[in-house]
Design a protein around this motif. Structure first.
Motif, PDB file in Angstrom:
ATOM      1  N   MET A   1     -19.305  -6.168  15.176  1.00  0.00           N
ATOM      2  CA  MET A   1     -17.926  -6.458  14.916  1.00  0.00           C
ATOM      3  C   MET A   1     -17.876  -7.587  15.728  1.00  0.00           C
ATOM      4  O   MET A   1     -18.304  -7.298  17.343  1.00  0.00           O
ATOM      5  N   LYS A   2     -16.664  -8.371  15.768  1.00  0.00           N
ATOM      6  CA  LYS A   2     -16.279  -9.229  16.461  1.00  0.00           C
ATOM      7  C   LYS A   2     -15.041  -9.085  16.989  1.00  0.00           C
ATOM      8  O   LYS A   2     -14.148  -9.055  16.220  1.00  0.00           O
ATOM      9  N   LEU A   3     -14.800  -9.014  18.124  1.00  0.00           N
ATOM     10  CA  LEU A   3     -13.462  -8.406  18.711  1.00  0.00           C
ATOM     11  C   LEU A   3     -12.679  -9.859  19.158  1.00  0.00           C
ATOM     12  O   LEU A   3     -11.480 -10.057  19.153  1.00  0.00           O
ATOM     13  N   LEU A   4     -13.358 -10.905  19.610  1.00  0.00           N
ATOM     14  CA  LEU A   4     -12.760 -11.959  20.168  1.00  0.00           C
ATOM     15  C   LEU A   4     -13.009 -13.215  19.349  1.00  0.00           C
ATOM     16  O   LEU A   4     -12.236 -14.316  19.001  1.00  0.00           O
ATOM     17  N   SER A   5     -14.283 -13.492  18.796  1.00  0.00           N
ATOM     18  CA  SER A   5     -14.830 -14.769  18.581  1.00  0.00           C
ATOM     19  C   SER A   5     -14.302 -15.165  17.363  1.00  0.00           C
ATOM     20  O   SER A   5     -14.205 -16.154  16.686  1.00  0.00           O
ATOM     21  N   HIS A   6     -13.660 -14.065  16.382  1.00  0.00           N
ATOM     22  CA  HIS A   6     -13.152 -14.395  15.122  1.00  0.00           C
ATOM     23  C   HIS A   6     -11.607 -14.292  15.176  1.00  0.00           C
ATOM     24  O   HIS A   6     -10.978 -14.156  14.141  1.00  0.00           O
ATOM     25  N   ALA A   7     -11.056 -14.262  16.314  1.00  0.00           N
ATOM     26  CA  ALA A   7      -9.478 -13.919  16.617  1.00  0.00           C
ATOM     27  C   ALA A   7      -8.853 -15.015  16.422  1.00  0.00           C
ATOM     28  O   ALA A   7      -9.192 -16.164  16.593  1.00  0.00           O
ATOM     29  N   ASN A   8      -7.582 -15.175  15.581  1.00  0.00           N
ATOM     30  CA  ASN A   8      -6.667 -16.093  15.746  1.00  0.00           C
ATOM     31  C   ASN A   8      -5.568 -16.039  16.896  1.00  0.00           C
ATOM     32  O   ASN A   8      -4.860 -15.160  17.016  1.00  0.00           O
ATOM     33  N   PHE A   9      -5.983 -16.720  17.954  1.00  0.00           N
ATOM     34  CA  PHE A   9      -5.271 -16.393  19.077  1.00  0.00           C
ATOM     35  C   PHE A   9      -3.640 -16.695  19.194  1.00  0.00           C
ATOM     36  O   PHE A   9      -2.898 -16.229  19.967  1.00  0.00           O
ATOM     37  N   GLU A  10      -3.372 -17.582  18.224  1.00  0.00           N
ATOM     38  CA  GLU A  10      -1.847 -17.841  18.030  1.00  0.00           C
ATOM     39  C   GLU A  10      -1.186 -16.423  17.636  1.00  0.00           C
ATOM     40  O   GLU A  10       0.101 -16.151  17.847  1.00  0.00           O
ATOM     41  N   HIS A  11      -2.062 -15.411  16.959  1.00  0.00           N
ATOM     42  CA  HIS A  11      -1.167 -14.335  16.294  1.00  0.00           C
ATOM     43  C   HIS A  11      -1.955 -13.088  16.851  1.00  0.00           C
ATOM     44  O   HIS A  11      -1.481 -11.967  16.612  1.00  0.00           O
ATOM     45  N   THR A  12      -3.009 -13.114  17.710  1.00  0.00           N
ATOM     46  CA  THR A  12      -3.688 -11.867  18.059  1.00  0.00           C
ATOM     47  C   THR A  12      -3.245 -11.552  19.584  1.00  0.00           C
ATOM     48  O   THR A  12      -3.319 -12.173  20.502  1.00  0.00           O
ATOM     49  N   THR A  13      -2.998 -10.391  19.775  1.00  0.00           N
ATOM     50  CA  THR A  13      -2.632  -9.823  20.881  1.00  0.00           C
ATOM     51  C   THR A  13      -3.584  -9.126  21.678  1.00  0.00           C
ATOM     52  O   THR A  13      -4.484  -8.435  20.807  1.00  0.00           O
ATOM     53  N   LEU A  14      -3.464  -8.788  23.023  1.00  0.00           N
ATOM     54  CA  LEU A  14      -4.399  -7.860  23.745  1.00  0.00           C
ATOM     55  C   LEU A  14      -4.376  -6.387  22.850  1.00  0.00           C
ATOM     56  O   LEU A  14      -5.363  -5.799  22.679  1.00  0.00           O
ATOM     57  N   GLN A  15      -3.238  -5.865  22.540  1.00  0.00           N
ATOM     58  CA  GLN A  15      -2.966  -4.584  21.708  1.00  0.00           C
ATOM     59  C   GLN A  15      -3.776  -4.736  20.198  1.00  0.00           C
ATOM     60  O   GLN A  15      -4.539  -3.812  20.082  1.00  0.00           O
ATOM     61  N   HIS A  16      -3.729  -5.673  19.752  1.00  0.00           N
ATOM     62  CA  HIS A  16      -4.674  -5.964  18.589  1.00  0.00           C
ATOM     63  C   HIS A  16      -6.320  -5.953  18.957  1.00  0.00           C
ATOM     64  O   HIS A  16      -6.813  -4.855  17.944  1.00  0.00           O
TER      65      HIS A  16
END
Length: 70
Positions: A1-16
């Motif tokens: 599982m990828k927690l960071l490398s596939h995240a869209n950082f314009e819409h992803t928060t630490l809570q996500h």
């Protein structure tokens, strides 16, 4: 599982990221290495799983090697 490398950082928060880690039944190790506009670099690391005391101790040791910011 990828927690960071596939995240869209314009819409992803630490809570996500936390919620995704909570929903995982597997151990997770993910990191991204970014070059910032300022010329500095940023590494974000996410590790989730049971019994991470040893990993935490190693990473805290690395952090303690860094000089204090003034």
């Amino acid at each position: 599982m990828k927690l960071l490398s596939h995240a869209n950082f314009e819409h992803t928060t630490l809570q996500h990221v936390i919620e995704k880690a909570e929903g995982s039944s597997k151990q997770v190790f993910d990191l991204i290495h970014l070059s910032l506009d300022s010329g500095q670099e940023l590494i974000l690391l996410a590790v989730a799983g049971p019994n991470l005391d040893a990993v935490g101790m190693i990473l805290e040791g690395v952090r303690n090697l860094q000089p204090e910011a003034k």
